[in-house]
Design a protein around this motif. Structure first.
Motif, mmCIF file in Angstrom:
data_model
loop_
_atom_site.group_PDB
_atom_site.id
_atom_site.type_symbol
_atom_site.label_atom_id
_atom_site.label_comp_id
_atom_site.label_asym_id
_atom_site.label_seq_id
_atom_site.Cartn_x
_atom_site.Cartn_y
_atom_site.Cartn_z
ATOM 1 N N ALA A 85 27.713 -85.783 -4.252
ATOM 2 C CA ALA A 85 26.751 -84.927 -4.954
ATOM 3 C C ALA A 85 25.355 -85.132 -4.374
ATOM 4 C CB ALA A 85 26.775 -85.222 -6.447
ATOM 5 N N ALA A 86 25.047 -86.372 -4.028
ATOM 6 C CA ALA A 86 23.721 -86.649 -3.440
ATOM 7 C C ALA A 86 23.594 -85.979 -2.074
ATOM 8 C CB ALA A 86 23.496 -88.157 -3.327
ATOM 9 N N HIS A 87 24.653 -86.003 -1.277
ATOM 10 C CA HIS A 87 24.625 -85.293 0.015
ATOM 11 C C HIS A 87 24.352 -83.815 -0.209
ATOM 12 C CE1 HIS A 87 25.787 -88.346 2.864
ATOM 13 N NE2 HIS A 87 26.968 -88.592 2.310
ATOM 14 N N LEU A 89 32.242 -83.577 16.609
ATOM 15 C CA LEU A 89 33.406 -83.405 15.725
ATOM 16 C C LEU A 89 34.752 -83.641 16.391
ATOM 17 C CD1 LEU A 89 32.082 -80.254 13.871
ATOM 18 C CD2 LEU A 89 32.792 -82.354 12.724
ATOM 19 N N HIS A 90 34.805 -83.329 17.677
ATOM 20 C CA HIS A 90 36.103 -83.341 18.356
ATOM 21 C C HIS A 90 36.460 -84.750 18.830
ATOM 22 C CE1 HIS A 90 39.037 -80.623 20.694
ATOM 23 N NE2 HIS A 90 39.609 -81.712 20.245
ATOM 24 N N ARG A 91 36.719 -85.610 17.862
ATOM 25 C CA ARG A 91 37.116 -86.975 18.198
ATOM 26 C C ARG A 91 38.637 -87.027 18.177
ATOM 27 N NH1 ARG A 91 33.550 -90.063 14.220
ATOM 28 N NH2 ARG A 91 31.482 -89.209 14.574
ATOM 29 N N PRO A 92 39.211 -88.067 18.753
ATOM 30 C CA PRO A 92 40.669 -88.181 18.647
ATOM 31 C C PRO A 92 41.065 -88.297 17.179
ATOM 32 C CG PRO A 92 39.746 -89.844 20.139
ATOM 33 C CD PRO A 92 38.593 -89.178 19.476
ATOM 34 N N LEU A 93 42.162 -87.677 16.814
ATOM 35 C CA LEU A 93 42.675 -87.815 15.443
ATOM 36 C C LEU A 93 43.044 -89.279 15.238
ATOM 37 C CD1 LEU A 93 43.631 -86.398 12.827
ATOM 38 C CD2 LEU A 93 45.872 -86.168 13.914
ATOM 39 N N PRO A 94 42.453 -89.935 14.226
ATOM 40 C CA PRO A 94 42.728 -91.383 14.093
ATOM 41 C C PRO A 94 44.202 -91.641 13.777
ATOM 42 C CG PRO A 94 41.496 -90.562 12.192
ATOM 43 C CD PRO A 94 41.582 -89.429 13.166
ATOM 44 N N THR A 95 44.721 -92.721 14.317
ATOM 45 C CA THR A 95 46.094 -93.103 14.018
ATOM 46 C C THR A 95 46.178 -93.561 12.575
ATOM 47 O OG1 THR A 95 46.229 -93.872 16.272
ATOM 48 C CG2 THR A 95 48.024 -94.548 14.808
ATOM 49 N N LYS A 96 45.206 -94.412 12.244
ATOM 50 C CA LYS A 96 45.149 -94.892 10.857
ATOM 51 C C LYS A 96 44.028 -94.151 10.153
ATOM 52 C CE LYS A 96 45.159 -99.018 9.107
ATOM 53 N NZ LYS A 96 44.330 -100.066 8.773
ATOM 54 N N LEU A 133 40.904 -93.160 7.595
ATOM 55 C CA LEU A 133 39.623 -93.829 7.365
ATOM 56 C C LEU A 133 39.283 -93.807 5.883
ATOM 57 C CD1 LEU A 133 37.715 -92.007 10.242
ATOM 58 C CD2 LEU A 133 38.864 -94.238 10.363
ATOM 59 N N GLU A 134 38.346 -94.658 5.514
ATOM 60 C CA GLU A 134 37.850 -94.696 4.138
ATOM 61 C C GLU A 134 37.193 -93.363 3.784
ATOM 62 O OE1 GLU A 134 37.797 -97.076 1.643
ATOM 63 O OE2 GLU A 134 39.409 -97.823 2.940
ATOM 64 N N PRO A 135 37.444 -92.827 2.574
ATOM 65 C CA PRO A 135 36.873 -91.523 2.207
ATOM 66 C C PRO A 135 35.347 -91.451 2.367
ATOM 67 C CG PRO A 135 38.451 -92.235 0.548
ATOM 68 C CD PRO A 135 38.342 -93.347 1.538
ATOM 69 N N GLU A 136 34.628 -92.496 1.951
ATOM 70 C CA GLU A 136 33.156 -92.365 2.028
ATOM 71 C C GLU A 136 32.678 -92.311 3.474
ATOM 72 O OE1 GLU A 136 34.692 -94.933 0.848
ATOM 73 O OE2 GLU A 136 33.717 -96.830 1.319
ATOM 74 N N ARG A 137 33.405 -92.990 4.349
ATOM 75 C CA ARG A 137 33.042 -92.919 5.762
ATOM 76 C C ARG A 137 33.324 -91.504 6.293
ATOM 77 N NH1 ARG A 137 35.706 -96.129 10.827
ATOM 78 N NH2 ARG A 137 34.804 -94.725 12.386
ATOM 79 N N VAL A 138 34.462 -90.972 5.879
ATOM 80 C CA VAL A 138 34.820 -89.612 6.315
ATOM 81 C C VAL A 138 33.746 -88.624 5.876
ATOM 82 C CG1 VAL A 138 36.495 -87.739 6.034
ATOM 83 C CG2 VAL A 138 37.295 -90.098 6.280
ATOM 84 N N VAL A 139 33.325 -88.744 4.620
ATOM 85 C CA VAL A 139 32.340 -87.797 4.078
ATOM 86 C C VAL A 139 30.978 -87.999 4.758
ATOM 87 C CG1 VAL A 139 31.053 -87.164 1.998
ATOM 88 C CG2 VAL A 139 33.541 -87.467 1.891
ATOM 89 N N ASP A 140 30.536 -89.229 4.873
ATOM 90 C CA ASP A 140 29.231 -89.489 5.495
ATOM 91 C C ASP A 140 29.205 -88.958 6.924
ATOM 92 O OD1 ASP A 140 28.500 -90.741 3.194
ATOM 93 O OD2 ASP A 140 28.436 -92.782 4.022
ATOM 94 N N LEU A 170 31.130 -86.677 8.221
ATOM 95 C CA LEU A 170 31.228 -85.211 8.211
ATOM 96 C C LEU A 170 29.842 -84.602 8.018
ATOM 97 C CD1 LEU A 170 33.198 -82.719 8.166
ATOM 98 C CD2 LEU A 170 33.087 -82.876 5.676
ATOM 99 N N VAL A 171 29.118 -85.128 7.045
ATOM 100 C CA VAL A 171 27.767 -84.614 6.773
ATOM 101 C C VAL A 171 26.906 -84.747 8.025
ATOM 102 C CG1 VAL A 171 25.652 -85.040 5.457
ATOM 103 C CG2 VAL A 171 27.884 -85.010 4.285
ATOM 104 N N ARG A 172 26.947 -85.899 8.632
ATOM 105 C CA ARG A 172 26.098 -86.149 9.804
ATOM 106 C C ARG A 172 26.476 -85.203 10.951
ATOM 107 N NH1 ARG A 172 27.081 -91.654 11.237
ATOM 108 N NH2 ARG A 172 26.914 -91.997 9.010
ATOM 109 N N ALA A 173 27.758 -85.001 11.155
ATOM 110 C CA ALA A 173 28.199 -84.175 12.288
ATOM 111 C C ALA A 173 27.962 -82.687 12.042
ATOM 112 C CB ALA A 173 29.690 -84.415 12.549
ATOM 113 N N VAL A 174 28.109 -82.277 10.814
ATOM 114 C CA VAL A 174 28.131 -80.847 10.506
ATOM 115 C C VAL A 174 26.739 -80.275 10.219
ATOM 116 C CG1 VAL A 174 28.777 -79.334 8.575
ATOM 117 C CG2 VAL A 174 30.542 -80.620 9.778
#
Ligand SMILES: *Cc1c(COP(=O)(O)O)cnc(C)c1O
Length: 462
Positions: free
Chosen positions: A11-13, A39-46, A48-55, A57-61
């Motif tokens: 919500a803060a983002h 954005l076009h990074r390799p699809l991670p095998t494992k 990632l933590e949701p907050e890292r994904v969201v942070d 995403l915001v930075r990249a997008v």
């Protein structure tokens, strides 16, 4: 991280982005190449933590976002999102309802029933018309014209839902030469084919010529005919002569469909209502929520004056009457099966504006468009091509060497480069023009001041 903490952080983002709109440039700062790199990074095998994904995403997008939801964006016909509609849209994802049928979400089904009734009332559509909340005017055209196809061919003794179009009596479609191309795509998707479309000439204002329509309706009089009218032409905002055209079509037994993607909202304003006079006589209507009503994207509306034809075209049930009717199963009226509960955001938008708020939004955007076009028209080396009747207008920029097309494109490019404001180009009657389109609830007088300053600076610099 706890889910609640993740949502608070998100919500803060969101709030940070919306708070930045007033100060940020309208166009994206990142190129497509830069966005791919981010954005076009390799699809991670494992995972990632949701907050890292969201942070991340915001930075990249964010550098790649067009601030079209802000107050200084005047391109295409793109609205913002009202606060209540945005909040309801978040809840829609959290609630995660499948709005296919009553059983999968009674709340979504009943909310849509209410939206349908309110919308018909606001848009001066007969109260007994059926409706569907779809993804936009494109799918509204498909839905409405599927009903038209069913109705016209049933009258000719042909059950198109069962037998298809293969040996059916040929349908014909009449539209103005300034129709929106989404109509032709609907005609293609429905198997009618674009050869069936006859484009009729328009007046210099952009509105359909009634004399040409009368002649076309008389030719091949017996052919089942769909007439597509426009309430709000994309460039000029012009309205076709709805009352006269609906009257002519009715006499010939044609089905009249109104493309009112944004212009139909004039019905909600006592001052502009006269523009849509006669539209209530049509057989079907298409309009958007995500343009002038300022809901989030993926919201449009189809209305049909022949509920039986509408339902027959969309239903998945062998017998249309077998089902009990505690509430409305959306799937009977929509082209989708599983679907987002888009009624919640519509409901919130309409309740937060109220009847007078919708009228005021439509009138305010119209006033801003008139001011923009009027004041640009007073500058040196400019020409007004279409005074806004509603929220759309056209201007162009004149060159001393007579190459007005080049100057117009140069000025538009300069405005976009500077980024203080955003206008798009178009071709109108064979020449280049700059479109002025005001659709956002956010646009205020101060935004118009800033946009006018940007136009003046771009004119001086080109
Ligand atoms: C935008 C628009 C459409 C298409 O609507 P979508 O919501 O983008 O599907 C159709 N007709 C007119 C006049 C429009 O402005």
């Amino acid at each position: 991280m706890e889910l609640r903490a993740l949502l608070d952080r998100t919500a803060a983002h969101a709030a940070n982005f919306l708070d930045s709109l007033d100060a940020r440039k309208v166009p994206p700062s990142a190129s497509v190449h830069e966005l791919r790199k981010a954005l076009h990074r390799p699809l991670p095998t494992k995972g990632l933590e949701p907050e890292r994904v969201v942070d991340e995403l915001v930075r990249a997008v964010e550098p790649g976002l067009l601030a079209s939801t802000g107050g200084r964006f005047f391109g295409w016909v793109i609205g913002g999102t009202l606060p209540a509609a945005l909040a309801a849209d978040w809840l829609t994802s959290a609630w995660d309802q499948n709005a296919a049928i009553v059983a999968t979400s009674p709340a979504a089904a009943v909310t849509e029933e209410v939206c349908g009734a309110w919308l018909k009332d606001l848009l001066a559509i007969p109260a007994d018309a059926s409706f569907a909340l779809v993804t936009g005017s494109q799918t509204a055209h498909v839905t409405a014209l599927a009903a038209a196809r069913n109705h016209l061919l049933a009258r000719a003794g042909w059950d198109v839902e069962r037998r298809g179009l293969g040996h059916a009596p040929p349908l014909r479609v009449l539209a103005s030469d300034l129709r929106h191309e989404s109509l032709e795509r609907a005609v293609r998707l429905l198997g009618i084919g674009t050869d069936a479309v006859t484009l009729l000439p328009t007046e210099p204002s952009g509105s359909l010529r009634v004399d040409a329509l009368a002649v076309a309706l008389e030719q091949a009089e017996s052919a089942p005919t769909i007439l597509c009218l426009q309430a709000g032409e994309l460039n000029s905002g012009t309205f076709d002569p709805l009352a006269e055209a609906c009257g002519l079509a009715r006499r010939q037994g044609a089905w009249t469909h109104v493309d009112g993607a944004f212009g139909l909202w004039a019905a909600a304003s006592p001052k502009l209502h006269h523009l849509v006079q006669g539209a209530e006589q049509a057989d079907s209507w298409a309009t958007d929520g995500h343009k002038w009503l300022n809901t989030p994207f993926d919201i449009g509306f189809a209305f049909v004056a022949h509920p039986d034809a509408h339902r027959a075209a969309m239903t998945t049930r062998a017998s249309y009457f077998a089902h009990d009717a505690i509430a409305r199963d959306q799937m009977e009226w929509n082209p989708e099966w599983s679907r987002r509960a888009r009624g919640f955001a519509v409901y919130a938008a309409l309740r937060s504006l109220g009847r007078s708020g919708v009228a005021e939004l439509v009138e305010r955007c119209t006033r801003h468009a008139r001011r923009l076009v009027g004041e640009i028209g007073e500058l040196q080396e400019t020409e007004v091509l279409a005074e806004p009747i509603i929220n759309q207008g056209l201007v162009r920029f004149l060159a001393r060497d007579g190459d007005h097309d080049r100057r117009t494109d140069d000025v538009i490019a300069r405005i976009q480069e500077e980024g203080e404001s955003w206008f798009g180009g178009t071709t109108w009657r064979g020449g280049r023009a700059m479109r002025v389109s005001v659709c956002s609830w956010r646009t205020a007088d101060a935004d118009i001041d800033r946009a006018l300053a940007a136009v003046r600076a771009a004119l001086a610099a080109t």
